[in-house]
Scaffold this motif. Structure first.
Motif, PDB file in Angstrom:
ATOM      1  N   SER A 176       0.837  -1.198   0.000  1.00  0.00           N
ATOM      2  CA  SER A 176       0.000   0.000   0.000  1.00  0.00           C
ATOM      3  C   SER A 176       0.877   1.255   0.000  1.00  0.00           C
ATOM      4  O   SER A 176       1.963   1.266   0.593  1.00  0.00           O
ATOM      5  CB  SER A 176      -0.901   0.024   1.231  1.00  0.00           C
ATOM      6  OG  SER A 176      -1.549   1.278   1.365  1.00  0.00           O
ATOM      7  N   TRP A 177       0.396   2.291  -0.672  1.00  0.00           N
ATOM      8  CA  TRP A 177       1.130   3.549  -0.695  1.00  0.00           C
ATOM      9  C   TRP A 177       1.283   4.150   0.684  1.00  0.00           C
ATOM     10  O   TRP A 177       2.177   4.978   0.929  1.00  0.00           O
ATOM     11  CB  TRP A 177       0.416   4.560  -1.608  1.00  0.00           C
ATOM     12  CG  TRP A 177      -0.966   4.937  -1.122  1.00  0.00           C
ATOM     13  CD1 TRP A 177      -2.137   4.330  -1.417  1.00  0.00           C
ATOM     14  CD2 TRP A 177      -1.289   6.019  -0.227  1.00  0.00           C
ATOM     15  NE1 TRP A 177      -3.190   4.944  -0.775  1.00  0.00           N
ATOM     16  CE2 TRP A 177      -2.697   6.001  -0.040  1.00  0.00           C
ATOM     17  CE3 TRP A 177      -0.551   6.989   0.426  1.00  0.00           C
ATOM     18  CZ2 TRP A 177      -3.360   6.915   0.774  1.00  0.00           C
ATOM     19  CZ3 TRP A 177      -1.205   7.909   1.232  1.00  0.00           C
ATOM     20  CH2 TRP A 177      -2.594   7.871   1.401  1.00  0.00           C
ATOM     21  N   ARG A 178       0.441   3.714   1.634  1.00  0.00           N
ATOM     22  CA  ARG A 178       0.477   4.286   2.983  1.00  0.00           C
ATOM     23  C   ARG A 178       1.770   3.976   3.734  1.00  0.00           C
ATOM     24  O   ARG A 178       2.103   4.664   4.706  1.00  0.00           O
ATOM     25  CB  ARG A 178      -0.739   3.787   3.778  1.00  0.00           C
ATOM     26  CG  ARG A 178      -2.056   4.369   3.275  1.00  0.00           C
ATOM     27  CD  ARG A 178      -3.248   3.762   3.991  1.00  0.00           C
ATOM     28  NE  ARG A 178      -4.497   4.418   3.607  1.00  0.00           N
ATOM     29  CZ  ARG A 178      -5.163   4.156   2.501  1.00  0.00           C
ATOM     30  NH1 ARG A 178      -4.688   3.220   1.664  1.00  0.00           N
ATOM     31  NH2 ARG A 178      -6.280   4.804   2.205  1.00  0.00           N
ATOM     32  N   CYS A 179       2.487   2.943   3.293  1.00  0.00           N
ATOM     33  CA  CYS A 179       3.744   2.602   3.969  1.00  0.00           C
ATOM     34  C   CYS A 179       4.842   3.623   3.676  1.00  0.00           C
ATOM     35  O   CYS A 179       5.925   3.559   4.266  1.00  0.00           O
ATOM     36  CB  CYS A 179       4.214   1.203   3.563  1.00  0.00           C
ATOM     37  SG  CYS A 179       4.782   1.086   1.839  1.00  0.00           S
ATOM     38  N   LEU A 180       4.563   4.577   2.785  1.00  0.00           N
ATOM     39  CA  LEU A 180       5.575   5.544   2.372  1.00  0.00           C
ATOM     40  C   LEU A 180       5.398   6.910   3.033  1.00  0.00           C
ATOM     41  O   LEU A 180       6.065   7.874   2.649  1.00  0.00           O
ATOM     42  CB  LEU A 180       5.535   5.720   0.843  1.00  0.00           C
ATOM     43  CG  LEU A 180       5.733   4.426   0.036  1.00  0.00           C
ATOM     44  CD1 LEU A 180       5.570   4.699  -1.448  1.00  0.00           C
ATOM     45  CD2 LEU A 180       7.102   3.824   0.324  1.00  0.00           C
ATOM     46  N   TYR A 181       4.502   6.971   4.045  1.00  0.00           N
ATOM     47  CA  TYR A 181       4.242   8.259   4.699  1.00  0.00           C
ATOM     48  C   TYR A 181       4.102   8.060   6.204  1.00  0.00           C
ATOM     49  O   TYR A 181       3.658   7.002   6.673  1.00  0.00           O
ATOM     50  CB  TYR A 181       2.968   8.908   4.129  1.00  0.00           C
ATOM     51  CG  TYR A 181       3.097   9.246   2.661  1.00  0.00           C
ATOM     52  CD1 TYR A 181       3.610  10.466   2.253  1.00  0.00           C
ATOM     53  CD2 TYR A 181       2.739   8.320   1.695  1.00  0.00           C
ATOM     54  CE1 TYR A 181       3.752  10.774   0.916  1.00  0.00           C
ATOM     55  CE2 TYR A 181       2.878   8.606   0.341  1.00  0.00           C
ATOM     56  CZ  TYR A 181       3.390   9.836  -0.037  1.00  0.00           C
ATOM     57  OH  TYR A 181       3.538  10.117  -1.375  1.00  0.00           O
ATOM     58  N   ARG A 210       8.353   9.442   2.976  1.00  0.00           N
ATOM     59  CA  ARG A 210       9.335   8.765   3.840  1.00  0.00           C
ATOM     60  C   ARG A 210      10.089   7.746   3.006  1.00  0.00           C
ATOM     61  O   ARG A 210       9.498   6.884   2.350  1.00  0.00           O
ATOM     62  CB  ARG A 210       8.629   8.071   5.004  1.00  0.00           C
ATOM     63  CG  ARG A 210       9.613   7.387   5.975  1.00  0.00           C
ATOM     64  CD  ARG A 210       8.875   6.716   7.109  1.00  0.00           C
ATOM     65  NE  ARG A 210       8.024   5.629   6.627  1.00  0.00           N
ATOM     66  CZ  ARG A 210       7.071   5.054   7.334  1.00  0.00           C
ATOM     67  NH1 ARG A 210       6.818   5.480   8.556  1.00  0.00           N
ATOM     68  NH2 ARG A 210       6.347   4.069   6.834  1.00  0.00           N
ATOM     69  N   ARG A 211      11.408   7.845   3.035  1.00  0.00           N
ATOM     70  CA  ARG A 211      12.233   6.901   2.281  1.00  0.00           C
ATOM     71  C   ARG A 211      12.360   5.584   3.040  1.00  0.00           C
ATOM     72  O   ARG A 211      11.963   5.478   4.209  1.00  0.00           O
ATOM     73  CB  ARG A 211      13.618   7.490   2.026  1.00  0.00           C
ATOM     74  CG  ARG A 211      13.606   8.757   1.183  1.00  0.00           C
ATOM     75  CD  ARG A 211      15.031   9.168   0.800  1.00  0.00           C
ATOM     76  NE  ARG A 211      15.055  10.405   0.031  1.00  0.00           N
ATOM     77  CZ  ARG A 211      15.199  11.610   0.530  1.00  0.00           C
ATOM     78  NH1 ARG A 211      15.313  11.745   1.860  1.00  0.00           N
ATOM     79  NH2 ARG A 211      15.215  12.681  -0.239  1.00  0.00           N
ATOM     80  N   ALA A 212      12.959   4.607   2.348  1.00  0.00           N
ATOM     81  CA  ALA A 212      13.123   3.289   2.940  1.00  0.00           C
ATOM     82  C   ALA A 212      13.980   3.339   4.201  1.00  0.00           C
ATOM     83  O   ALA A 212      13.794   2.527   5.121  1.00  0.00           O
ATOM     84  CB  ALA A 212      13.746   2.334   1.914  1.00  0.00           C
ATOM     85  N   ASP A 213      14.908   4.311   4.269  1.00  0.00           N
ATOM     86  CA  ASP A 213      15.763   4.416   5.458  1.00  0.00           C
ATOM     87  C   ASP A 213      15.120   5.246   6.569  1.00  0.00           C
ATOM     88  O   ASP A 213      15.751   5.501   7.597  1.00  0.00           O
ATOM     89  CB  ASP A 213      17.123   5.008   5.077  1.00  0.00           C
ATOM     90  CG  ASP A 213      17.011   6.418   4.481  1.00  0.00           C
ATOM     91  OD1 ASP A 213      15.889   6.976   4.470  1.00  0.00           O
ATOM     92  OD2 ASP A 213      18.034   6.960   4.032  1.00  0.00           O
ATOM     93  N   GLY A 214      13.872   5.676   6.369  1.00  0.00           N
ATOM     94  CA  GLY A 214      13.159   6.427   7.394  1.00  0.00           C
ATOM     95  C   GLY A 214      13.288   7.933   7.277  1.00  0.00           C
ATOM     96  O   GLY A 214      12.581   8.664   7.987  1.00  0.00           O
ATOM     97  N   SER A 215      14.166   8.421   6.401  1.00  0.00           N
ATOM     98  CA  SER A 215      14.325   9.879   6.247  1.00  0.00           C
ATOM     99  C   SER A 215      13.126  10.451   5.508  1.00  0.00           C
ATOM    100  O   SER A 215      12.494   9.784   4.691  1.00  0.00           O
ATOM    101  CB  SER A 215      15.617  10.196   5.489  1.00  0.00           C
ATOM    102  OG  SER A 215      15.588   9.619   4.194  1.00  0.00           O
ATOM    103  N   ARG A 216      12.820  11.703   5.812  1.00  0.00           N
ATOM    104  CA  ARG A 216      11.673  12.362   5.189  1.00  0.00           C
ATOM    105  C   ARG A 216      12.165  13.356   4.129  1.00  0.00           C
ATOM    106  O   ARG A 216      13.269  13.900   4.243  1.00  0.00           O
ATOM    107  CB  ARG A 216      10.840  13.075   6.251  1.00  0.00           C
ATOM    108  CG  ARG A 216      10.334  12.144   7.338  1.00  0.00           C
ATOM    109  CD  ARG A 216       9.566  12.865   8.424  1.00  0.00           C
ATOM    110  NE  ARG A 216       8.299  13.387   7.912  1.00  0.00           N
ATOM    111  CZ  ARG A 216       7.329  13.842   8.698  1.00  0.00           C
ATOM    112  NH1 ARG A 216       7.477  13.841  10.016  1.00  0.00           N
ATOM    113  NH2 ARG A 216       6.211  14.306   8.178  1.00  0.00           N
ATOM    114  N   PHE A 217      11.340  13.586   3.132  1.00  0.00           N
ATOM    115  CA  PHE A 217      11.746  14.477   2.048  1.00  0.00           C
ATOM    116  C   PHE A 217      10.516  15.153   1.443  1.00  0.00           C
ATOM    117  O   PHE A 217       9.428  14.574   1.417  1.00  0.00           O
ATOM    118  CB  PHE A 217      12.518  13.714   0.963  1.00  0.00           C
ATOM    119  CG  PHE A 217      11.663  12.742   0.186  1.00  0.00           C
ATOM    120  CD1 PHE A 217      11.155  13.073  -1.063  1.00  0.00           C
ATOM    121  CD2 PHE A 217      11.374  11.483   0.705  1.00  0.00           C
ATOM    122  CE1 PHE A 217      10.365  12.180  -1.771  1.00  0.00           C
ATOM    123  CE2 PHE A 217      10.592  10.588  -0.002  1.00  0.00           C
ATOM    124  CZ  PHE A 217      10.089  10.934  -1.246  1.00  0.00           C
TER     125      PHE A 217
END
Length: 484
Positions: A176-181, A210-217
C-alpha cells in the motif's frame, strides 16, 4: 435418401453455415495445399482463390513455403500457431494470427488442413504503442506508478522506487502507498487530499514522503483516478529545489542588506563630497581675496617675480573652484531623478555645435550631424552627454586645418548605438579601458579639463541601462559609442 446419409448431409450443411458465420477468416486446403473452401471473412481478407494453391495465391511462389505449418500438421497431426504480416494494397501492412490444424476422415487419415486467420493489426499496433509508452515511462525522471482500487502498487517505474529509496520496483509491488508516509501525513491525506481526489478525479500538490531508510523528504505529487477506481501517481523529489529556494532566500536577504549598506554608503559619500566641495570654497575664497588685496595694496612694492606668484595663486584658486563645480555636477548625476521621454538628439547636437562654434569663431570645423536621430531618455542628462562628447571632439581636433566632427546612429547587436566621431588626435587603444575613469584625461589633453567628462557620460549612460565604449588610433581620430 437413407436416414444416415440425410443426417450426414445436415451436419455438412450446418458445419458450412457455422464456418460462414464465423468472424475469423477460415480456409480449407487439401493435402496438395489446394484451396477447397473459403468463408466470406477469408475472401474479404485474402481475396477469392478457390482451386488455387495457397503458396501461389498468398505468397506468389511456385512451391510450398519453407516451414509451412499445414505441411507440419500433415506430418505430426498437431495444431500449429504463428503470427505473420503482409502488405495489402488498400491497407498497407497488416498483421495476422494463423492457426493451422489437420482435417481427418472417418478412418482417421489426414485428408487436408484447416486454417483460421485473424486480423490482429489493431492489437499489434496497440502493443507497439504501449511498448513505446512503457519505454518512455521507464526512462522518465519522474516517479510514475499505478495503484489498484485498494491503493496497492500494481506497477511503478524505477524512478518511483528510487524516489522512496528502494533499489528495485518489485519491492513495492503489492504494498500500500500508505507505507511511504508518516502518520501525521497520512492524517492530512485522509482529511485534505483524498476527499478532493475522489470528488474531482485529480489532485496536485506537495507532501512529505518517507524513504526506505526512514528519512523524510519534500515532494510534488500528481494523483489521477482511473476508470476502475485505481490511482495513477506521479511523484518528484523537490529536496534540491527546496534547498535552492532556501539558499536563494538567504542570498536575497544578503543582497538586500548589502543594497541598504551600499545606499547608505553612497548617501554618505555624496554628502561628504557635497560638504567637502562647499567647505573648500571658503578657504579658496580667502586665499584669493588676500592675494588680490596684496596685489592692490602692495603691488608696487613687490618684486616682479612675486607678482607673478600671486597671479599663479589666484589662477590656481579659480581652477580649484571650477574643479569643485565639476565635482558637484558629477555628484548630482547620481542623485537626479530620470524623466523619461522621446529626445531629439539631432537637435541637441546641432545646438551644442553652434555653441562650440561661438567660443572660437576663427576655427574651421565641419559638423556632420545626422537628421532625425531620437532616443528615449532624460533630455537634460542626454544634453550633458552630448555636451561632453562633442566638447571633447572639439578640444581634440584643435590644431587640425580642416577638423570634422560627426554625430549619428548605427545598428549594433540588434539595437541602436549613437556615436560621436572626430578626426583629431585619437588615442592608443591600450588606454581604452581607462578613458571613462574619473580624473583621467586622454593622452595629449595637456592641462585642459579635469578628466570628469567621460566619467560623467558613462554614469549617465549606465543610468539609462546602456553602455559606452571608444575606438581610436593615434593621429587618426576617435569615436565614442553609447547605447541607451
Amino acid at each position: 435418401m437413407p436416414k444416415q446419409a440425410q443426417a450426414d448431409r445436415c451436419v455438412e450443411i450446418g458445419s458450412k453455415a457455422i464456418l460462414d458465420a464465423i468472424g475469423d477468416a477460415i480456409s480449407i486446403q487439401d493435402r496438395d495445399l489446394r484451396i477447397v473452401y473459403q468463408n466470406p471473412a477469408h475472401i474479404r481478407l485474402m481475396g477469392e482463390h478457390l482451386g488455387e494453391y495457397c503458396y501461389a495465391a498468398y505468397q506468389q511462389k511456385s512451391e510450398a513455403c519453407q516451414g509451412c505449418h499445414l505441411l507440419q500438421c500433415f506430418a505430426d497431426g498437431e495444431i500449429h500457431r504463428r503470427q505473420s504480416s503482409a502488405v495489402k494494397p488498400d491497407r498497407g501492412v497488416i498483421h495476422v494470427e494463423i492457426v493451422s490444424a489437420p482435417v481427418s476422415d472417418a478412418s482417421g487419415a489426414i485428408v487436408g488442413g484447416i486454417e483460421s486467420v485473424r486480423d490482429v493489426t489493431d492489437r499489434v499496433l496497440m502493443e507497439e504503442r504501449l511498448q513505446k509508452q512503457l519505454a518512455a515511462i521507464e526512462t522518465s525522471m519522474d516517479g510514475i506508478a499505478i495503484l489498484n482500487s485498494e491503493g496497492e502498487y500494481v506497477y511503478l517505474n524505477h524512478a518511483h522506487a528510487e524516489v522512496y529509496g528502494y533499489p528495485a520496483a518489485a519491492e513495492l509491488i503489492g504494498k500500500s502507498w500508505r507505507c511511504l508516509y508518516e502518520d501525521d501525513e497520512l492524517e492530512r491525506f485522509q482529511r485534505d487530499v483524498l476527499p478532493i481526489l475522489f470528488e474531482r478525479g485529480a489532485w496536485r500538490g506537495e507532501a512529505t514522503g518517507r524513504r526506505a531508510d526512514g528519512s523524510r523528504f519534500p515532494q510534488e505529487l500528481s494523483l489521477t483516478i482511473t476508470k476502475d477506481g485505481g490511482i495513477i501517481c506521479v511523484v518528484r523529489d523537490i529536496s534540491d529545489l527546496r534547498q535552492s529556494e532556501s539558499q536563494l532566500r538567504l542570498l536575497n536577504l544578503d543582497l538586500q542588506a548589502r543594497a541598504r549598506e551600499l545606499t547608505a554608503v553612497n548617501r554618505e559619500l555624496e554628502s561628504f563630497s557635497y560638504t567637502v566641495s562647499h567647505d573648500l570654497r571658503k578657504p579658496l575664497t580667502v586665499i584669493k581675496g588676500y592675494c588680490e588685496l596684496i596685489q592692490e595694496g602692495c603691488g608696487s612694492q613687490l618684486k616682479a617675480d612675486c607678482g607673478e606668484y600671486l597671479k599663479e595663486i589666484c589662477q590656481g584658486a579659480d581652477n580649484m573652484n571650477l574643479l569643485i563645480d565639476a565635482l558637484l555636477r558629477f555628484s548630482r548625476i547620481s542623485r537626479s531623478e530620470l524623466h523619461q521621454q522621446t529626445v531629439d538628439l539631432s537637435a541637441i547636437a546641432t545646438t551644442v555645435a553652434a555653441e562650440l562654434g561661438m567660443t572660437e569663431p576663427g576655427r574651421r570645423v565641419t559638423f556632420r550631424i545626422a537628421e532625425s536621430v531620437t532616443a528615449e531618455g532624460d533630455a537634460d542628462l542626454l544634453r550633458v552627454v552630448l555636451d561632453n562628447l562633442l566638447g571633447n571632439a572639439w578640444k581634440y581636433t584643435r590644431g587640425k586645418e580642416q577638423a570634422v566632427i560627426e554625430f549619428g546612429m548605427m545598428g549594433v547587436e540588434g539595437g541602436a548605438a549613437y556615436y560621436v566621431r572626430d578626426n583629431g588626435w585619437g588615442f592608443d587603444m591600450a588606454h581604452a579601458g581607462q578613458l571613462f575613469a574619473p580624473f583621467l584625461r586622454l593622452p595629449g589633453a595637456g592641462a585642459e579639463g579635469y578628466g570628469i567628462g567621460l566619467a560623467t557620460v558613462e554614469r549617465i549612460v549606465k543610468r539609462h541601462g546602456g553602455k559606452v565604449w571608444a575606438e581610436g588610433e593615434p593621429g587618426k581620430g576617435a569615436t565614442v559609442f553609447f547605447t541607451l
